[in-house]
Design a protein around this motif. Structure first.
Motif, PDB file in Angstrom:
ATOM      1  N   ASN A 100      21.579 -32.634   1.700  1.00 25.38           N
ATOM      2  CA  ASN A 100      20.308 -33.215   2.129  1.00 25.38           C
ATOM      3  C   ASN A 100      20.397 -34.731   2.317  1.00 25.38           C
ATOM      4  O   ASN A 100      20.894 -35.439   1.470  1.00 25.38           O
ATOM      5  N   THR A 101      19.896 -35.191   3.440  1.00 26.24           N
ATOM      6  CA  THR A 101      19.832 -36.640   3.636  1.00 26.24           C
ATOM      7  C   THR A 101      18.424 -37.078   4.001  1.00 26.24           C
ATOM      8  O   THR A 101      18.213 -38.218   4.388  1.00 26.24           O
ATOM      9  N   CYS A 102      17.462 -36.174   3.934  1.00 28.94           N
ATOM     10  CA  CYS A 102      16.128 -36.554   4.422  1.00 28.94           C
ATOM     11  C   CYS A 102      15.020 -36.446   3.374  1.00 28.94           C
ATOM     12  O   CYS A 102      14.199 -37.343   3.261  1.00 28.94           O
ATOM     13  N   LEU A 103      14.966 -35.367   2.603  1.00 28.69           N
ATOM     14  CA  LEU A 103      13.820 -35.178   1.708  1.00 28.69           C
ATOM     15  C   LEU A 103      13.996 -35.924   0.385  1.00 28.69           C
ATOM     16  O   LEU A 103      15.088 -35.974  -0.179  1.00 28.69           O
ATOM     17  N   ASP A 104      12.879 -36.497  -0.102  1.00 25.09           N
ATOM     18  CA  ASP A 104      12.873 -37.157  -1.420  1.00 25.09           C
ATOM     19  C   ASP A 104      12.348 -36.216  -2.496  1.00 25.09           C
ATOM     20  O   ASP A 104      12.758 -36.288  -3.647  1.00 25.09           O
ATOM     21  N   GLU A 105      11.369 -35.385  -2.112  1.00 30.29           N
ATOM     22  CA  GLU A 105      10.664 -34.601  -3.129  1.00 30.29           C
ATOM     23  C   GLU A 105      10.235 -33.237  -2.599  1.00 30.29           C
ATOM     24  O   GLU A 105       9.717 -33.127  -1.491  1.00 30.29           O
ATOM     25  N   ILE A 106      10.484 -32.220  -3.418  1.00 28.28           N
ATOM     26  CA  ILE A 106      10.046 -30.855  -3.104  1.00 28.28           C
ATOM     27  C   ILE A 106       9.143 -30.401  -4.252  1.00 28.28           C
ATOM     28  O   ILE A 106       9.545 -30.473  -5.416  1.00 28.28           O
ATOM     29  N   ARG A 107       7.922 -29.983  -3.918  1.00 22.99           N
ATOM     30  CA  ARG A 107       7.032 -29.449  -4.960  1.00 22.99           C
ATOM     31  C   ARG A 107       6.853 -27.950  -4.753  1.00 22.99           C
ATOM     32  O   ARG A 107       6.779 -27.501  -3.610  1.00 22.99           O
ATOM     33  N   ILE A 108       6.779 -27.216  -5.845  1.00 25.18           N
ATOM     34  CA  ILE A 108       6.421 -25.791  -5.773  1.00 25.18           C
ATOM     35  C   ILE A 108       5.135 -25.641  -6.572  1.00 25.18           C
ATOM     36  O   ILE A 108       5.100 -25.937  -7.773  1.00 25.18           O
ATOM     37  N   VAL A 109       4.079 -25.231  -5.870  1.00 20.55           N
ATOM     38  CA  VAL A 109       2.737 -25.257  -6.454  1.00 20.55           C
ATOM     39  C   VAL A 109       2.192 -23.836  -6.547  1.00 20.55           C
ATOM     40  O   VAL A 109       2.186 -23.114  -5.539  1.00 20.55           O
ATOM     41  N   ASN A 110       1.774 -23.445  -7.743  1.00 20.45           N
ATOM     42  CA  ASN A 110       1.174 -22.121  -7.891  1.00 20.45           C
ATOM     43  C   ASN A 110      -0.154 -22.201  -8.625  1.00 20.45           C
ATOM     44  O   ASN A 110      -0.253 -22.819  -9.682  1.00 20.45           O
ATOM     45  N   ILE A 111      -1.146 -21.570  -8.065  1.00 18.65           N
ATOM     46  CA  ILE A 111      -2.484 -21.587  -8.635  1.00 18.65           C
ATOM     47  C   ILE A 111      -2.560 -20.706  -9.883  1.00 18.65           C
ATOM     48  O   ILE A 111      -3.415 -20.894 -10.734  1.00 18.65           O
ATOM     49  N   ASP A 112      -1.626 -19.761  -9.975  1.00 19.02           N
ATOM     50  CA  ASP A 112      -1.603 -18.812 -11.095  1.00 19.02           C
ATOM     51  C   ASP A 112      -0.730 -19.378 -12.223  1.00 19.02           C
ATOM     52  O   ASP A 112       0.440 -19.685 -12.016  1.00 19.02           O
ATOM     53  N   LYS A 113      -1.331 -19.512 -13.421  1.00 15.43           N
ATOM     54  CA  LYS A 113      -0.633 -20.162 -14.534  1.00 15.43           C
ATOM     55  C   LYS A 113       0.608 -19.382 -14.976  1.00 15.43           C
ATOM     56  O   LYS A 113       1.679 -19.955 -15.206  1.00 15.43           O
ATOM     57  N   GLU A 114       0.470 -18.068 -15.072  1.00 16.40           N
ATOM     58  CA  GLU A 114       1.613 -17.249 -15.524  1.00 16.40           C
ATOM     59  C   GLU A 114       2.765 -17.313 -14.536  1.00 16.40           C
ATOM     60  O   GLU A 114       3.931 -17.421 -14.932  1.00 16.40           O
ATOM     61  N   ASP A 115       2.456 -17.242 -13.240  1.00 19.12           N
ATOM     62  CA  ASP A 115       3.508 -17.337 -12.220  1.00 19.12           C
ATOM     63  C   ASP A 115       4.178 -18.718 -12.281  1.00 19.12           C
ATOM     64  O   ASP A 115       5.401 -18.834 -12.184  1.00 19.12           O
ATOM     65  N   HIS A 116       3.366 -19.736 -12.469  1.00 24.15           N
ATOM     66  CA  HIS A 116       3.901 -21.100 -12.587  1.00 24.15           C
ATOM     67  C   HIS A 116       4.871 -21.175 -13.772  1.00 24.15           C
ATOM     68  O   HIS A 116       5.971 -21.752 -13.668  1.00 24.15           O
ATOM     69  N   GLU A 117       4.491 -20.564 -14.889  1.00 25.79           N
ATOM     70  CA  GLU A 117       5.353 -20.614 -16.082  1.00 25.79           C
ATOM     71  C   GLU A 117       6.677 -19.877 -15.865  1.00 25.79           C
ATOM     72  O   GLU A 117       7.708 -20.292 -16.389  1.00 25.79           O
ATOM     73  N   ILE A 118       6.633 -18.826 -15.066  1.00 24.19           N
ATOM     74  CA  ILE A 118       7.884 -18.115 -14.729  1.00 24.19           C
ATOM     75  C   ILE A 118       8.803 -19.048 -13.919  1.00 24.19           C
ATOM     76  O   ILE A 118      10.009 -19.131 -14.166  1.00 24.19           O
ATOM     77  N   PHE A 119       8.229 -19.786 -12.996  1.00 19.96           N
ATOM     78  CA  PHE A 119       9.026 -20.761 -12.225  1.00 19.96           C
ATOM     79  C   PHE A 119       9.631 -21.822 -13.158  1.00 19.96           C
ATOM     80  O   PHE A 119      10.800 -22.180 -13.023  1.00 19.96           O
ATOM     81  N   VAL A 120       8.829 -22.313 -14.103  1.00 13.56           N
ATOM     82  CA  VAL A 120       9.324 -23.341 -15.030  1.00 13.56           C
ATOM     83  C   VAL A 120      10.504 -22.795 -15.832  1.00 13.56           C
ATOM     84  O   VAL A 120      11.534 -23.467 -15.985  1.00 13.56           O
ATOM     85  N   GLU A 121      10.381 -21.558 -16.293  1.00 15.82           N
ATOM     86  CA  GLU A 121      11.459 -20.955 -17.087  1.00 15.82           C
ATOM     87  C   GLU A 121      12.746 -20.832 -16.254  1.00 15.82           C
ATOM     88  O   GLU A 121      13.834 -21.192 -16.717  1.00 15.82           O
ATOM     89  N   VAL A 122      12.596 -20.357 -15.029  1.00 19.28           N
ATOM     90  CA  VAL A 122      13.774 -20.167 -14.171  1.00 19.28           C
ATOM     91  C   VAL A 122      14.437 -21.511 -13.852  1.00 19.28           C
ATOM     92  O   VAL A 122      15.664 -21.646 -13.910  1.00 19.28           O
ATOM     93  N   PHE A 123      13.625 -22.529 -13.559  1.00 18.11           N
ATOM     94  CA  PHE A 123      14.206 -23.837 -13.209  1.00 18.11           C
ATOM     95  C   PHE A 123      14.747 -24.573 -14.438  1.00 18.11           C
ATOM     96  O   PHE A 123      15.491 -25.544 -14.299  1.00 18.11           O
ATOM     97  N   SER A 124      14.375 -24.118 -15.644  1.00 17.04           N
ATOM     98  CA  SER A 124      14.907 -24.743 -16.863  1.00 17.04           C
ATOM     99  C   SER A 124      16.303 -24.234 -17.212  1.00 17.04           C
ATOM    100  O   SER A 124      17.028 -24.870 -17.968  1.00 17.04           O
ATOM    101  N   ASN A 125      16.656 -23.067 -16.678  1.00 17.63           N
ATOM    102  CA  ASN A 125      17.973 -22.476 -16.990  1.00 17.63           C
ATOM    103  C   ASN A 125      19.050 -23.038 -16.087  1.00 17.63           C
ATOM    104  O   ASN A 125      18.832 -23.180 -14.894  1.00 17.63           O
ATOM    105  N   ASP A 126      20.223 -23.305 -16.700  1.00 14.16           N
ATOM    106  CA  ASP A 126      21.345 -23.765 -15.862  1.00 14.16           C
ATOM    107  C   ASP A 126      22.244 -22.617 -15.467  1.00 14.16           C
ATOM    108  O   ASP A 126      22.265 -21.595 -16.081  1.00 14.16           O
TER     109      ASP A 126
END
Ligand code: ADP
Length: 179
Positions: free
Chosen positions: A153-179
């Motif tokens: 990538n040479t163009c984007l500074d920031e990517i947001r993933i936005v979910n209105i559903d709290k549980e779905d959001h927490e699943i994303f947080v868990e997945v992105f926390s794992n290496d």
């Protein structure tokens, strides 16, 4: 939650995507760009009818958008400059290349954002609502796609993933926390 993936800041947000101050909002669209419910309905409600009108003109000119592909319109009354309408797959059990098609929709949107010359983009969890894609697998595919894209990538500074559903959001947080 924020993580740095290669040279890009990735923010995971629990909220309404139409409220994000970004250059591009990605829509979870259908092939005919008929913006009814879910994210598409929210974008149309807040952005105004010009988004549907421009979408209809696009489909009239080019035909329906393939699954895994994207189309661009302006963003009407929203603060963003553009909407990238990404067509994710409908989940049919996983044997219909759904994962490949979701990856393609995400990567196509990221590539298009670079072509538009923008710096910040917000995604919804494409396909994981009305289209039935399992949320954890959706989050894993977002992570893989962003890792792949940000290697060159040479163009984007920031990517947001936005979910209105709290549980779905927490699943994303868990997945992105794992290496
Ligand atoms: P699809 O048809 O591709 O499944 P949906 O719009 O039904 O798309 O849903 C995709 C995801 O977006 C779901 O996880 C849903 O909870 C979430 N969602 C719905 N409305 C909003 C909104 N206004 N902002 C952010 N996320 C939303």
């Amino acid at each position: 939650m924020e993580v740095k993936v290669n040279n890009v800041l990735v923010k995971l947000i629990n909220g309404d995507i139409t409220k994000e101050k970004v250059d591009v909002i990605v829509n979870a669209a259908n092939a005919w760009l008929k913006h009814g419910g879910g994210v598409a309905g929210a974008i149309l409600k807040k952005g105004g009818y010009s988004i549907q009108k421009e979408s209809d003109e696009y489909v009239q000119k080019y035909g329906p958008v393939n699954t895994g592909d994207v189309a661009v319109t302006f963003a009407g009354n929203l603060e963003a400059k553009y909407i990238i309408h990404a067509v994710g797959p409908i989940w049919h059990g996983g044997k219909n290349k759904e994962e490949e098609k979701l990856k393609s929709a995400i990567l196509s949107a990221l590539k298009k954002a670079c072509e538009l010359g923008v710096k910040t983009i917000a995604f919804p969890a494409i396909s994981s609502g009305i289209y039935g894609f399992p949320v954890k697998r959706c989050a894993e595919i977002f992570k893989e796609s962003i890792e792949k894209f940000t290697k060159n990538n040479t163009c984007l500074d920031e990517i947001r993933i936005v979910n209105i559903d709290k549980e779905d959001h927490e699943i994303f947080v868990e997945v992105f926390s794992n290496d």
